[in-house]
Design an enzyme around this catalytic site. Structure first.
Site, short mmCIF file in Angstrom:
data_model
loop_
_atom_site.label_atom_id
_atom_site.label_comp_id
_atom_site.label_asym_id
_atom_site.label_seq_id
_atom_site.Cartn_x
_atom_site.Cartn_y
_atom_site.Cartn_z
N LEU A 111 -17.28 12.88 -2.66
CA LEU A 111 -17.10 13.65 -1.43
C LEU A 111 -17.17 15.16 -1.65
CD1 LEU A 111 -16.26 13.56 1.60
CD2 LEU A 111 -13.90 13.74 0.83
N ALA A 145 0.00 6.18 4.99
CA ALA A 145 0.54 5.36 6.08
C ALA A 145 1.73 4.55 5.59
CB ALA A 145 -0.54 4.45 6.65
N GLU A 163 -16.11 18.26 4.45
CA GLU A 163 -16.66 18.88 5.66
C GLU A 163 -16.13 20.30 5.82
OE1 GLU A 163 -16.86 15.99 8.83
OE2 GLU A 163 -15.98 17.46 10.17
N HIS A 173 -20.23 9.75 5.45
CA HIS A 173 -19.95 11.19 5.45
C HIS A 173 -21.25 11.91 5.07
CE1 HIS A 173 -18.17 15.04 4.38
NE2 HIS A 173 -16.98 14.62 4.75
N PHE A 216 -13.58 21.93 12.01
CA PHE A 216 -14.09 20.68 11.44
C PHE A 216 -15.05 20.06 12.47
CE2 PHE A 216 -12.79 17.73 7.92
CZ PHE A 216 -12.39 18.69 7.02
N ARG A 250 -15.28 8.29 13.65
CA ARG A 250 -14.07 9.12 13.52
C ARG A 250 -14.45 10.59 13.31
NH1 ARG A 250 -11.47 11.29 9.29
NH2 ARG A 250 -12.36 9.98 7.64
N GLY A 309 0.84 -1.20 0.00
CA GLY A 309 0.00 0.00 0.00
C GLY A 309 0.87 1.24 0.00
N ALA A 310 0.58 2.15 -0.95
CA ALA A 310 1.43 3.34 -1.11
C ALA A 310 0.66 4.62 -0.82
CB ALA A 310 2.00 3.39 -2.53
N GLY A 311 -0.35 4.50 0.09
CA GLY A 311 -0.99 5.72 0.59
C GLY A 311 -0.11 6.34 1.67
N HIS A 345 -18.04 6.30 3.66
CA HIS A 345 -16.79 7.06 3.56
C HIS A 345 -15.58 6.41 4.22
CE1 HIS A 345 -14.34 10.64 3.18
NE2 HIS A 345 -14.18 10.73 4.49
N GLN A 394 -18.42 4.56 8.67
CA GLN A 394 -18.85 5.96 8.69
C GLN A 394 -19.47 6.40 7.37
OE1 GLN A 394 -15.92 9.51 8.78
NE2 GLN A 394 -16.91 9.47 10.76
N ASP A 441 -8.79 -5.49 0.34
CA ASP A 441 -7.98 -6.68 0.07
C ASP A 441 -7.20 -7.13 1.31
OD1 ASP A 441 -8.87 -5.79 -2.35
OD2 ASP A 441 -6.90 -5.56 -3.27
N ARG A 471 -19.86 13.41 12.37
CA ARG A 471 -20.51 12.91 11.14
C ARG A 471 -21.65 11.95 11.39
NH1 ARG A 471 -14.90 12.14 7.71
NH2 ARG A 471 -14.61 14.37 7.45
C1 SIN Z 1 -13.34 15.74 4.31
O1 SIN Z 1 -12.62 16.62 3.88
O2 SIN Z 1 -14.48 15.96 4.72
C2 SIN Z 1 -12.82 14.34 4.36
C3 SIN Z 1 -11.61 14.22 5.17
C4 SIN Z 1 -11.81 13.24 6.27
O3 SIN Z 1 -12.55 12.27 6.09
O4 SIN Z 1 -11.25 13.44 7.34
#
Ligand code: SIN
Length: 584
Positions: free
Chosen positions: A248, A16, A251, A238, A116, A391, A12-14, A349, A236, A217, A282
């Protein structure tokens, strides 16, 4: 079969995975495997920002951040893990800044911060500006920056390699089996340490903000190797996905002053969360939207959505702070947000649950925290647990960079002590070969798309924002059938190169398996907590359910759900952290 060796293999290359890779690079031989090009990882879709109590806009503190996170989680988050994350947040942001992330700035030159949902000052008094951002492309710029850093430090990337199994030596992990998408060749990656950062699983729902790649996966693979999943019932939604598309709308639109209105133009969140209104967490906002619809107060001819009203914001402010969502609204719905409200509905989300880990990313296999030797996980695929039952927005990017780094550091410590890789078993790829041969050798059966659509409808109808015993029991039953149907799909494409039909058939099997854990854990949890809302058990029940769930996949496809204690260490010394009714 080809065998390659690296000290550390990160899947995984996100954010984290990349953050862990950057921590290890230069000192160890690190490989990152990704089924996509790294810059297509879903971290790049996080729009609104990353939280940290920097206090650049007004007074703030990591303790207030921890309080909000724990309250937002409906008291299911592990409190020590939350403390670790919130205390580390200011350092992590400055580090990102120094690595090159182009954050938006106040006139003073300090990193800009915006409000937020659920982030407050002084233990819930009023919204606080805690979320650092780069317009509404925060994940995108963080991903690009960390990828550049990883390239600079000579991390070895294997792009478009899809991991299909773990290599195990007894109970320990010592590698992965992957398929190269270009050639369909199977490759075993032998390693001393393996880390999963494979992201979330929103694609099992019909309406989602998740990318096509988010098929869970990593979760499917670990379950097949006897490792449980934690808190899978907490998914969750959103509040603001683009109507009928689920794309998306950050928020941050509400953080910058946007207001949710029902069909009569009423700002309905004033009734549901009188103190922080549209900036409630949320789970609360999504449920409030559905209540408005159920009570006939929706907007449009079908009264089937609500409106996100940004018309009070100037054209310049939208262009500067929310350019991405401005273009989404224009392109997909033909709406200019500075002139008309945007039609929105909740969209699947984020997964609060995942592979259980400790605060150093070490994967654990039971309620007692027994480690799986050689195996780490971080990011959305993992459950540390810092998000509990719900979250807070902008805590996700923070989770990725804090726990990605901690996993990297812990792996470095492990490598110093470990003697060498555990030897590979002779048959690392047998299971994967059998899986592929089974799928390719079949003539009849349904298409992948037919079964996947049935799954997505089922999860949307029965395992969604509002749940009940009857619907969940039906879902558990239907998922057993879908498991069989997913194993019987036909794959007509026999080509060797970029055989997406074959890979989607394999992904479908993971999707059905993790969906079964979501439904089983949701059925067992007879209470409402955070994102898990039961019509038939509308109250939170701390006496019976203040506990994490652990789901094990049995050989026959059934799911066993057991419990794990929640860490309440902050509550032990500070009554403000003791679970109580959430009011906003
Ligand atoms: C958003 O910008 O609402 C999504 C970012 C997040 O899920 O924390």
């Amino acid at each position: 079969m080809e065998i390659r060796y690296h000290d550390v293999v990160i899947v995984g290359a996100g954010l984290a995975g990349l953050r862990a890779a950057v921590e290890l690079a230069g000192k160890h031989d690190v490989a990152v495997l990704s089924k996509l090009h790294p810059l297509r990882s879903h971290s790049g879709a996080a729009q609104g920002g990353v939280s940290a109590a920097l206090g650049n806009a007004e007074e703030d503190s990591p303790l207030w951040h921890a309080y909000d996170t724990i309250k937002g989680s409906d008291y299911l988050a592990d409190q020590y893990a939350v403390e670790v994350m919130c205390n580390d947040a200011p350092r992590a942001i400055i580090e990102l800044e120094h690595l090159g992330v182009p954050f938006s700035r106040f006139d003073s030159g300090h990193i800009a911060q915006r409000p937020f949902g659920g982030h407050t000052r002084n233990f819930g008094e009023a919204p606080v500006r805690r979320t650092c951002y780069a317009a509404d492309r925060t994940g995108h710029v963080c991903l690009h920056t960390l990828y550049e850093q990883a390239l600079k430090q000579k991390v070895r990337f294997y792009d478009e390699f899809q991991v299909l199994d773990l290599c195990m030596s007894g109970d320990a992990v010592n590698g992965v089996v992957a398929v190269e998408l270009k050639s369909r060749a199977l490759v075993t990656f032998h390693a001393r340490a393996v880390m999963f950062a494979t992201g979330g699983y929103g694609k099992a729902w019909k309406t989602t903000s998740n990318a096509f790649a988010n098929t869970g996966d990593g979760l499917g693979i670990v379950m097949r190797n006897g490792i449980p999943l934690e808190d899978m019932e907490f998914v969750q939604f959103h509040p603001t996905g683009l109507y009928q598309l689920g794309i998306l709308i950050t928020e941050a639109a509400r953080g910058e002053g946007g207001i949710l209105r029902n069909g009569s133009g009423e700002r309905f969140m004033e009734r549901y969360a009188p103190t922080i209104k549209d900036l409630a967490p949320r789970d609360i906002v999504s449920r409030s939207i559905y209540r408005e619809l159920m009570e006939g107060r929706g907007a449009g001819p079908g009264k089937d959505h609500v409106l996100l009203d940004l018309t009070e914001l100037s054209h310049e402010k939208i262009a500067e702070k929310l350019p991405e969502i401005e273009s989404f609204a224009k392109i997909y719905l033909g709406v200019d947000p500075s002139e008309s409200p945007i039609p929105v509905l909740p969209t699947c989300h984020y997964a609060m649950g995942g592979i259980p880990t400790d605060v150093n990313g070490r994967v654990t296999r039971d309620a007692g925290g027994t480690e799986v030797q050689g195996f780490w996980a971080a990011g959305e695929v993992a459950c540390v647990s810092v998000h509990g039952a719900n979250r807070l927005g902008s805590n996700s990017l923070l989770d990725l960079i804090v726990f990605g780094r901690r996993a990297g550091k812990d792996i470095a410590g492990f490598l110093k002590k470990s003697q060498g890789p555990l030897p590979l078993e002779a048959d690392t790829s047998t299971r994967v070969r059998d899986l592929i041969d089974g799928l390719l050798g079949r003539n009849g059966g349904e298409t992948v798309a037919e079964v996947r659509t049935a799954l997505q409808r089922l999860m949307m109808d029965k395992v969604s924002v509002f749940r009940n015993e009857e619907g969940l029991a039906e879902a558990v039953r239907e998922l057993r059938e879908l498991r069989e149907r997913a194993r019987e799909v036909r794959v007509l494409d026999a080509t060797m190169s970029f055989n997406s039909e074959l890979l989607e058939a394999i992904e479908l099997q993971y999707m059905v398996d993790y969906s079964a854990t979501v439904a089983a854990a949701a059925l067992k949890r007879r209470e409402s907590r955070g994102a898990h809302s039961r019509d038939d058990y509308p109250r939170r029940d701390d006496e019976n359910h203040l506990e994490h769930s652990l789901c094990f996949l049995e050989e026959d496809g059934s799911v066993t759900v057991s419990e794990k204690a929640v860490d309440l260490s902050l509550a032990a010394s500070d009554p403000r952290f003791v679970p109580k009714e959430r009011k906003y």
